[in-house]
Design a protein around this motif. Sequence first.
Motif, PDB file in Angstrom:
ATOM      1  N   HIS A  84     -11.582 -14.055  -9.631  1.00 57.37           N
ATOM      2  CA  HIS A  84     -11.088 -13.614  -8.194  1.00 57.37           C
ATOM      3  C   HIS A  84      -9.766 -13.822  -7.905  1.00 57.37           C
ATOM      4  O   HIS A  84      -9.002 -14.499  -8.688  1.00 57.37           O
ATOM      5  N   PRO A  85      -9.224 -12.869  -7.142  1.00 61.63           N
ATOM      6  CA  PRO A  85      -7.671 -12.848  -6.893  1.00 61.63           C
ATOM      7  C   PRO A  85      -7.162 -14.296  -6.239  1.00 61.63           C
ATOM      8  O   PRO A  85      -7.859 -14.854  -5.562  1.00 61.63           O
ATOM      9  N   LYS A  86      -6.232 -14.671  -6.766  1.00 59.76           N
ATOM     10  CA  LYS A  86      -5.466 -15.799  -6.392  1.00 59.76           C
ATOM     11  C   LYS A  86      -4.798 -15.723  -5.121  1.00 59.76           C
ATOM     12  O   LYS A  86      -4.667 -16.416  -4.176  1.00 59.76           O
ATOM     13  N   ARG A  87      -4.271 -14.347  -4.891  1.00 57.39           N
ATOM     14  CA  ARG A  87      -3.388 -14.105  -3.502  1.00 57.39           C
ATOM     15  C   ARG A  87      -3.940 -12.789  -3.141  1.00 57.39           C
ATOM     16  O   ARG A  87      -4.403 -11.835  -4.126  1.00 57.39           O
ATOM     17  N   LYS A  88      -3.844 -12.463  -1.742  1.00 62.38           N
ATOM     18  CA  LYS A  88      -4.211 -11.244  -1.267  1.00 62.38           C
ATOM     19  C   LYS A  88      -3.173 -10.171  -1.664  1.00 62.38           C
ATOM     20  O   LYS A  88      -2.070 -10.429  -1.664  1.00 62.38           O
ATOM     21  N   THR A  89      -3.734  -8.955  -1.972  1.00 59.88           N
ATOM     22  CA  THR A  89      -3.059  -7.945  -2.708  1.00 59.88           C
ATOM     23  C   THR A  89      -2.503  -7.164  -0.983  1.00 59.88           C
ATOM     24  O   THR A  89      -3.156  -6.857  -0.272  1.00 59.88           O
ATOM     25  N   SER A  90      -1.105  -7.195  -1.101  1.00 59.97           N
ATOM     26  CA  SER A  90      -0.448  -6.434   0.079  1.00 59.97           C
ATOM     27  C   SER A  90      -0.836  -5.028   0.153  1.00 59.97           C
ATOM     28  O   SER A  90      -1.203  -4.437  -0.664  1.00 59.97           O
ATOM     29  N   LYS A  91      -0.558  -4.627   1.334  1.00 56.65           N
ATOM     30  CA  LYS A  91      -0.798  -3.192   1.609  1.00 56.65           C
ATOM     31  C   LYS A  91       0.233  -2.255   0.824  1.00 56.65           C
ATOM     32  O   LYS A  91      -0.276  -1.006   0.197  1.00 56.65           O
ATOM     33  N   THR A  92       1.088  -2.736   0.627  1.00 54.96           N
ATOM     34  CA  THR A  92       2.468  -2.006   0.023  1.00 54.96           C
ATOM     35  C   THR A  92       2.009  -1.768  -1.507  1.00 54.96           C
ATOM     36  O   THR A  92       1.997  -0.805  -2.067  1.00 54.96           O
ATOM     37  N   ARG A  93       1.512  -2.766  -2.004  1.00 58.99           N
ATOM     38  CA  ARG A  93       1.082  -2.935  -3.326  1.00 58.99           C
ATOM     39  C   ARG A  93      -0.136  -2.151  -3.739  1.00 58.99           C
ATOM     40  O   ARG A  93      -0.002  -1.151  -4.860  1.00 58.99           O
ATOM     41  N   ARG A  94      -1.165  -2.083  -2.765  1.00 58.28           N
ATOM     42  CA  ARG A  94      -2.564  -1.177  -2.933  1.00 58.28           C
ATOM     43  C   ARG A  94      -1.789   0.216  -2.904  1.00 58.28           C
ATOM     44  O   ARG A  94      -2.595   1.005  -3.661  1.00 58.28           O
ATOM     45  N   ASP A  95      -1.131   0.439  -1.741  1.00 63.84           N
ATOM     46  CA  ASP A  95      -0.809   1.954  -1.743  1.00 63.84           C
ATOM     47  C   ASP A  95       0.165   2.453  -2.789  1.00 63.84           C
ATOM     48  O   ASP A  95      -0.017   3.769  -3.096  1.00 63.84           O
ATOM     49  N   LYS A  96       1.163   1.729  -3.323  1.00 66.14           N
ATOM     50  CA  LYS A  96       1.788   2.016  -4.545  1.00 66.14           C
ATOM     51  C   LYS A  96       0.704   2.543  -5.559  1.00 66.14           C
ATOM     52  O   LYS A  96       1.154   3.424  -6.427  1.00 66.14           O
ATOM     53  N   ARG A  97      -0.352   1.614  -5.684  1.00 67.85           N
ATOM     54  CA  ARG A  97      -1.193   2.090  -6.935  1.00 67.85           C
ATOM     55  C   ARG A  97      -1.778   3.359  -6.528  1.00 67.85           C
ATOM     56  O   ARG A  97      -2.182   3.992  -7.651  1.00 67.85           O
ATOM     57  N   ARG A  98      -2.275   3.579  -5.590  1.00 63.34           N
ATOM     58  CA  ARG A  98      -2.885   4.735  -5.012  1.00 63.34           C
ATOM     59  C   ARG A  98      -2.149   6.238  -5.007  1.00 63.34           C
ATOM     60  O   ARG A  98      -2.557   7.317  -4.367  1.00 63.34           O
ATOM     61  N   THR A  99      -0.674   6.096  -5.153  1.00 62.35           N
ATOM     62  CA  THR A  99       0.194   7.215  -4.942  1.00 62.35           C
ATOM     63  C   THR A  99      -0.216   8.421  -5.853  1.00 62.35           C
ATOM     64  O   THR A  99       0.070   9.654  -5.462  1.00 62.35           O
ATOM     65  N   HIS A 100      -0.786   8.321  -7.058  1.00 60.27           N
ATOM     66  CA  HIS A 100      -1.124   9.026  -7.948  1.00 60.27           C
ATOM     67  C   HIS A 100      -2.325   9.975  -7.632  1.00 60.27           C
ATOM     68  O   HIS A 100      -2.623  10.978  -8.410  1.00 60.27           O
ATOM     69  N   TYR A 101      -3.141   9.453  -6.782  1.00 58.88           N
ATOM     70  CA  TYR A 101      -4.563  10.236  -6.568  1.00 58.88           C
ATOM     71  C   TYR A 101      -4.180  11.115  -5.665  1.00 58.88           C
ATOM     72  O   TYR A 101      -4.198  11.312  -4.226  1.00 58.88           O
ATOM     73  N   LYS A 102      -3.731  12.462  -6.012  1.00 59.06           N
ATOM     74  CA  LYS A 102      -3.347  13.522  -5.107  1.00 59.06           C
ATOM     75  C   LYS A 102      -4.294  14.751  -5.096  1.00 59.06           C
ATOM     76  O   LYS A 102      -4.899  14.983  -6.476  1.00 59.06           O
ATOM     77  N   ALA A 103      -4.734  15.454  -4.265  1.00 57.08           N
ATOM     78  CA  ALA A 103      -5.283  16.785  -4.250  1.00 57.08           C
ATOM     79  C   ALA A 103      -4.283  17.830  -4.700  1.00 57.08           C
ATOM     80  O   ALA A 103      -3.134  18.107  -4.317  1.00 57.08           O
ATOM     81  N   SER A 104      -4.814  18.663  -5.894  1.00 54.15           N
ATOM     82  CA  SER A 104      -3.786  19.686  -6.390  1.00 54.15           C
ATOM     83  C   SER A 104      -4.063  21.157  -5.860  1.00 54.15           C
ATOM     84  O   SER A 104      -5.321  21.417  -5.224  1.00 54.15           O
ATOM     85  N   VAL A 105      -3.275  21.906  -5.484  1.00 55.87           N
ATOM     86  CA  VAL A 105      -3.318  23.242  -4.927  1.00 55.87           C
ATOM     87  C   VAL A 105      -3.746  24.051  -5.642  1.00 55.87           C
ATOM     88  O   VAL A 105      -3.323  24.311  -6.856  1.00 55.87           O
ATOM     89  N   PRO A 106      -5.014  24.939  -5.250  1.00 55.15           N
ATOM     90  CA  PRO A 106      -5.490  25.926  -6.629  1.00 55.15           C
ATOM     91  C   PRO A 106      -4.614  26.910  -6.481  1.00 55.15           C
ATOM     92  O   PRO A 106      -4.160  27.454  -5.803  1.00 55.15           O
TER      93      PRO A 106
END
Length: 64
Positions: free
Chosen positions: A3-25
């Motif tokens: 279990h995580p000891k501390r809550k993951t902040s929204k900023t940290r969570r969103d930094k991790r998700r920045t690489h999930y992008k839709a590519s233009v065909p």
Amino acid sequence: MAHPKRKTSKTRRDKRRTHYKASVPQIATCPVTGEAHLYHRAYWHEGKMYYRGQVVVDKTEAVA
């Protein structure tokens, strides 16, 4: 289970998700028909299937 000891902040969570992008065909225009289609894909135009500017399948011919 761990279990995580501390809550993951929204900023940290969103930094991790920045690489999930839709590519233009990539859209190509056929020099023969002028039809727009996806690169490296066959496409139908007026009853014929084209790939790299050549007819691959022709459904307009009558089967005798």
